[in-house]
Design a protein around this motif. Sequence first.
Motif, PDB file in Angstrom:
ATOM      1  N   UNK A  74      25.211  95.241  23.254  1.00 18.28           N
ATOM      2  CA  UNK A  74      24.429  94.156  22.659  1.00 18.28           C
ATOM      3  C   UNK A  74      23.507  94.683  21.568  1.00 18.28           C
ATOM      4  N   UNK A  75      22.817  95.762  21.853  1.00 17.17           N
ATOM      5  CA  UNK A  75      21.879  96.330  20.877  1.00 17.17           C
ATOM      6  C   UNK A  75      22.626  96.731  19.598  1.00 17.17           C
ATOM      7  N   UNK A  76      23.743  97.423  19.742  1.00 19.74           N
ATOM      8  CA  UNK A  76      24.500  97.887  18.564  1.00 19.74           C
ATOM      9  C   UNK A  76      25.110  96.725  17.791  1.00 19.74           C
ATOM     10  N   UNK A  82      22.860  91.363  12.541  1.00 25.41           N
ATOM     11  CA  UNK A  82      21.609  90.845  11.990  1.00 25.41           C
ATOM     12  C   UNK A  82      20.796  91.875  11.224  1.00 25.41           C
ATOM     13  N   UNK A  83      21.113  93.153  11.382  1.00 28.40           N
ATOM     14  CA  UNK A  83      20.354  94.177  10.676  1.00 28.40           C
ATOM     15  C   UNK A  83      18.976  94.393  11.267  1.00 28.40           C
ATOM     16  N   UNK A  84      18.261  95.277  10.633  1.00 26.54           N
ATOM     17  CA  UNK A  84      16.936  95.670  11.114  1.00 26.54           C
ATOM     18  C   UNK A  84      15.904  94.689  10.569  1.00 26.54           C
ATOM     19  N   UNK A  89      14.121  93.503  16.048  1.00 25.77           N
ATOM     20  CA  UNK A  89      13.006  94.250  16.643  1.00 25.77           C
ATOM     21  C   UNK A  89      12.549  93.617  17.955  1.00 25.77           C
ATOM     22  N   UNK A  90      12.510  92.280  18.014  1.00 22.27           N
ATOM     23  CA  UNK A  90      12.144  91.594  19.261  1.00 22.27           C
ATOM     24  C   UNK A  90      13.204  91.837  20.333  1.00 22.27           C
TER      25      UNK A  90
END
Length: 195
Positions: A74-76, A82-84, A89-90
Motif C-alpha cells: 500500500x505504501x509503495x 499520488x507521489x510525495x 504523508x498522512x
Amino acid sequence: MTKIPVDNSGDEILDATDMENLARHLGFVVIVWGMVETKVRELLHSVVMISEPDRDIATAVMSETPFRTQISILRKAAYIKRGDGEWFNKLDAALSELLGPLSEKRNRFVHDAWVAEDGIIVREVRGALEVSIGNKGKRALNVIPPAKTTVADIARFLTAVDAQYRALIDLRVEYLMWAMENDKFPQHIKASRLD
C-alpha cells in the motif's frame, strides 16, 4: 466503529478479581485491530486492485498476503500513484503508527500471558523479547519481569487505534475523490456508475 471502552480515569493495577474486566478490554483489542486490518485492505484495494473487476480475485490475493506486506505494498503503490504530497504523508504517518508502536502493543496484549500473581494481574512477556543476551560491553542475560498493566493502558491503546482507523477511512475517501476528479477509475467502474 464499535463503541470502545474509554476508561482512562484510573491507573490502578488490576487485582486478581478483575480478570473479567481485563478479558472484556482484551476482546476489544482483538475486535478493533481486526477492524483496522479491514480498513487497510479496503484502502489497498482502492489504490492497487480497483482495476480488477472480480472482487473475489482481490480477496484471494489479499488472503495470501500478510498484514505487514499489505501495508508495504500500500505504501509503495500509494507513492507511485499520488507521489510525495500531503495525502501520502498522512498515509505514511498512519501506516508507520500501525506498524510501529501500535502493532507492538497489540502483540504484547494478545500474545503475552496474563496471570494472577500476589493478588494482582500481571502480563508476562512471551516470545523473543522474553529473554535476551545483551551484547554491549559485558554480556548478561536479560529476563523481562512480569509487567503490571492497567485497564487505562489498554483503553489508551484502543483510543490510539481508533484514531488510525478513522484516519484510514478519511484517507480512502480522499483517495477515491482524487481518483474520480483525475479520471483514474478503470472503465468497468465508470460504466457501472452510469447504471
